[in-house]
Scaffold this motif. Structure first.
Motif, PDB file in Angstrom:
ATOM      1  N   TYR A   1       6.873  -6.316   0.780  1.00 27.80           N
ATOM      2  CA  TYR A   1       7.830  -6.038  -0.286  1.00 27.80           C
ATOM      3  C   TYR A   1       7.257  -5.063  -1.320  1.00 27.80           C
ATOM      4  O   TYR A   1       6.120  -5.214  -1.763  1.00 27.80           O
ATOM      5  CB  TYR A   1       8.220  -7.339  -1.001  1.00 27.80           C
ATOM      6  CG  TYR A   1       8.731  -8.397  -0.065  1.00 27.80           C
ATOM      7  CD1 TYR A   1      10.037  -8.369   0.394  1.00 27.80           C
ATOM      8  CD2 TYR A   1       7.890  -9.430   0.379  1.00 27.80           C
ATOM      9  CE1 TYR A   1      10.518  -9.340   1.270  1.00 27.80           C
ATOM     10  CE2 TYR A   1       8.358 -10.404   1.250  1.00 27.80           C
ATOM     11  CZ  TYR A   1       9.670 -10.356   1.696  1.00 27.80           C
ATOM     12  OH  TYR A   1      10.126 -11.315   2.553  1.00 27.80           O
ATOM     13  N   ARG A   2       8.090  -4.103  -1.703  1.00 33.27           N
ATOM     14  CA  ARG A   2       7.756  -3.185  -2.801  1.00 33.27           C
ATOM     15  C   ARG A   2       8.552  -3.639  -4.037  1.00 33.27           C
ATOM     16  O   ARG A   2       9.557  -3.041  -4.399  1.00 33.27           O
ATOM     17  CB  ARG A   2       8.108  -1.757  -2.427  1.00 33.27           C
ATOM     18  CG  ARG A   2       7.281  -1.170  -1.301  1.00 33.27           C
ATOM     19  CD  ARG A   2       7.662   0.286  -1.006  1.00 33.27           C
ATOM     20  NE  ARG A   2       7.401   1.153  -2.160  1.00 33.27           N
ATOM     21  CZ  ARG A   2       8.351   1.777  -2.859  1.00 33.27           C
ATOM     22  NH1 ARG A   2       9.622   1.603  -2.555  1.00 33.27           N
ATOM     23  NH2 ARG A   2       8.034   2.570  -3.875  1.00 33.27           N
ATOM     24  N   TRP A   3       8.067  -4.705  -4.677  1.00 32.93           N
ATOM     25  CA  TRP A   3       8.809  -5.249  -5.812  1.00 32.93           C
ATOM     26  C   TRP A   3       8.816  -4.299  -7.001  1.00 32.93           C
ATOM     27  O   TRP A   3       9.623  -4.462  -7.924  1.00 32.93           O
ATOM     28  CB  TRP A   3       8.231  -6.596  -6.215  1.00 32.93           C
ATOM     29  CG  TRP A   3       8.443  -7.674  -5.206  1.00 32.93           C
ATOM     30  CD1 TRP A   3       7.492  -8.411  -4.569  1.00 32.93           C
ATOM     31  CD2 TRP A   3       9.703  -8.137  -4.686  1.00 32.93           C
ATOM     32  NE1 TRP A   3       8.068  -9.305  -3.693  1.00 32.93           N
ATOM     33  CE2 TRP A   3       9.429  -9.163  -3.745  1.00 32.93           C
ATOM     34  CE3 TRP A   3      11.036  -7.791  -4.923  1.00 32.93           C
ATOM     35  CZ2 TRP A   3      10.443  -9.830  -3.059  1.00 32.93           C
ATOM     36  CZ3 TRP A   3      12.038  -8.461  -4.230  1.00 32.93           C
ATOM     37  CH2 TRP A   3      11.737  -9.466  -3.315  1.00 32.93           C
ATOM     38  N   GLU A   4       7.934  -3.297  -6.973  1.00 28.90           N
ATOM     39  CA  GLU A   4       7.936  -2.337  -8.075  1.00 28.90           C
ATOM     40  C   GLU A   4       9.266  -1.583  -8.163  1.00 28.90           C
ATOM     41  O   GLU A   4       9.626  -1.066  -9.225  1.00 28.90           O
ATOM     42  CB  GLU A   4       6.776  -1.357  -7.947  1.00 28.90           C
ATOM     43  CG  GLU A   4       6.755  -0.510  -6.684  1.00 28.90           C
ATOM     44  CD  GLU A   4       5.957  -1.141  -5.561  1.00 28.90           C
ATOM     45  OE1 GLU A   4       5.461  -0.369  -4.710  1.00 28.90           O
ATOM     46  OE2 GLU A   4       5.812  -2.376  -5.540  1.00 28.90           O
TER      47      GLU A   4
END
Length: 444
Positions: free
Chosen positions: A80-83
Motif C-alpha cells: 500500500y502507498r498510503w501516502e
C-alpha cells in the motif's frame, strides 16, 4: 458555602464554520480571483458570504471531500502507498478542514480501472454498466475487503478524518449493482468496515435495502449519504424525483430515520445548485427537507451558490449539523491548588445533528505565564438538538498550580492546530477558547 460566579454569554446569530459540517470546501473559488464562473461557464458577479470570507460566491467551509482510488493505493497485492491519501489529508488540513474520505474500487474510465495486478489475472470486463469487474466470478469481494481492513488499520481515529464512506461496489463506490450481489458478499465487505473503524464515524450509501439491512442488523452506528440532493424532477419530470419520492420513503423503508443520532448524514448535489436555480426549483423546500433528515454536510461540488439564494443558504448553514450555544455558566470564584473546582453549564444544540467525533470539552486556567488544561469527562456526542443540556462537573486542580488570579476559559478541542477548535455560537472567541471570567487560586 463557596462563592460562585455566574455568566450569561451573548448568543450570536452569525455564520460560523466548524469541522465536519456545512458545505464542503471549494478551493477553486478561494483567494483572489479575477472572475467567477458558474458550472456552465457563464461569468457571475463576485460576492462573499461575510466580509472576511476566503471564498467567493460560496460559503467558507471546514470540511473537505477526499477521494482515493484503489489502484493508486494498493500497487501490488498487500502493498500500500498510503501516502496517496495522506497527501490529500494534508491538503485538507492546509485549508483548515477535516475530511470526509472515500476510497473507491474503480470508476468508469480506463484510467480509473481496478489495480493492474488484479486486472492482469482477470482481463474480462462485465457488461453491467457500473462494474469494471464481476464480483461474482472473481475474488473482488475478498480483495476489496482486505483493502478496507488495511485502510481501517491505518486510518481509524485519524484526527483529520471526520467520517468515512462505506463503498461496496460500483463506479466511484456509489453502489451501482449492489442489489445483484449475494448477501454474504455484501456482508464480508460491510464487516470489514464495521470491524475496522471503531473510532471514525461511518456512513453508508442509501442505495438498496439489502446492504442497509445487513448494516442495521449489526446494530452499528452508521449514518448515510446520498448523491442527488435537490432533484425535483430532473429525471422523470413530475412523475418521480429523489426529493419527493426516493428520500422521504426510503429513509424510513430502510429504517434509517434515527441513524443521525449516532452517525452523520451527508448529501451531495444532484447536478449543481446553479442548475436547481435555472430550473426554478424551490430552494426552501430542498433546505427544509434536508434539515428534517438531519443533514450534517453538503457537497456542492465546488461550484457557485446563486446570489439570489445567498440568504436562504445562510439560514441553511446556521442549522446544518451542530451549533452549540452556552446559555449560562457558573463556576467557583476561588479554588485551592490540589483542591476542587466546580463548574456548571447550560447548553443548547440549535443545529439539527450532534457532533460525531470525540472532541474533548475542556476548562482552562490561564495566567501567571502558565496555562492549565482540565479535560472534561463529558461526551458531547450525546448533545442532541432541541434539548436543554446541563453539564455539571467537578475538577481537581493540579497540586503544583501556582497561586494567583487566572482567566477561566472553556473550549472544545479538535487536536489539529490547522483546523482549530470548535466555535460556539457565542461572543468572545479568543485563540480557540472562550473566557468566562477570573478565578482566584490559592496555595494548597
Amino acid at each position: 458555602m463557596k462563592k460562585t460566579v455566574t455568566v450569561y454569554p451573548v448568543i450570536v446569530d452569525r455564520l460560523i464554520s466548524n469541522p465536519g459540517i456545512g458545505f464542503t470546501a471549494a478551493p477553486g473559488l478561494m483567494n483572489e480571483l479575477d472572475d467567477v464562473y458558474d458550472n456552465r461557464g457563464v461569468k457571475q458577479a463576485k460576492y462573499k458570504f461575510t466580509k472576511d470570507s476566503k471564498t467567493y460566491n460560496h460559503p467558507d467551509c471546514k470540511v473537505f471531500f477526499c477521494s482515493a482510488r484503489w489502484k493508486d493505493v494498493e500497487v501490488a497485492k498487500g502493498v500500500y502507498r498510503w501516502e496517496v491519501l495522506e497527501e490529500k489529508l494534508d491538503y485538507a488540513k492546509s485549508l483548515g478542514c477535516t475530511a470526509v474520505v472515500r476510497c473507491s474500487p474503480y470508476a468508469l474510465s480506463e484510467d480509473d480501472d481496478i489495480p493492474q495486478w488484479f486486472r492482469k489475472d482477470y482481463p474480462d470486463e462485465p457488461e453491467f454498466p457500473f462494474w469494471r469487474i464481476d464480483p461474482g466470478t472473481t475474488p473482488y469481494v475478498e480483495y476489496w475487503a482486505d483493502f478496507i481492513r488495511a485502510f481501517a488499520e491505518r486510518f481509524d481515529g485519524h484526527p483529520v478524518i471526520s467520517s468515512v464512506d462505506m463503498t461496496i461496489v460500483g463506479a466511484w463506490g456509489e453502489g451501482g449493482g449492489t442489489e445483484f450481489l449475494e448477501p454474504e458478499q455484501i456482508r464480508r465487505i460491510t464487516d470489514a468496515y464495521l470491524d475496522g473503524f471503531k473510532l471514525t464515524p461511518l456512513q453508508a450509501l442509501l442505495h438498496d435495502p439489502i446492504s442497509i439491512k445487513i448494516i442495521t442488523d449489526r446494530k452499528a452506528k452508521v449514518g448515510f449519504r446520498v448523491d442527488c440532493l435537490g432533484d425535483m424532477g430532473g429525471f422523470h419530470g413530475e412523475k418521480w424525483s429523489h426529493m419527493t419520492d426516493f428520500y422521504p420513503q426510503n429513509i424510513q423503508n430502510f429504517q434509517m430515520g434515527d441513524a443521525w443520532k449516532t452517525a452523520p448524514v451527508l448529501f451531495e448535489a444532484c447536478w449543481h445548485m446553479n442548475d436547481w436555480y435555472l430550473q426554478g426549483w424551490d430552494i426552501d423546500y430542498i433546505i427544509e427537507e434536508s434539515l428534517k433528515w438531519h443533514i450534517s454536510s453538503f457537497n456542492n461540488k465546488g461550484t457557485i451558490v446563486p446570489e439570489p439564494w445567498k440568504e436562504n443558504i445562510e439560514r441553511w448553514l446556521k442549522k446544518m449539523g451542530y451549533r452549540f450555544e452556552l446559555r449560562k455558566f457558573t463556576y467557583d470564584a476561588e479554588a485551592k491548588a490540589g483542591g476542587e473546582l466546580r463548574v456548571e453549564g447550560l447548553w443548547a444544540n440549535v443545529g439539527v445533528a450532534p457532533v460525531y467525533n470525540r472532541y474533548p470539552l475542556v476548562v482552562r486556567l490561564a495566567g501567571n505565564d502558565h496555562t492549565y488544561t482540565l479535560p472534561s469527562t463529558e461526551d458531547i456526542r450525546g448533545w442532541l438538538p432541541d434539548q436543554d443540556i446541563l453539564w455539571a462537573e467537578t475538577f481537581t486542580l493540579p497540586a503544583e498550580i501556582r497561586e494567583g488570579e487566572y482567566r477561566l476559559e472553556i473550549g472544545i478541542e479538535t487536536g489539529v492546530k490547522e483546523v482549530g477548535n470548535v466555535k460556539l455560537a457565542i461572543e468572545g472567541y479568543r485563540d480557540g477558547y472562550y473566557p468566562m471570567g477570573n478565578i482566584a487560586v490559592k496555595g494548597g
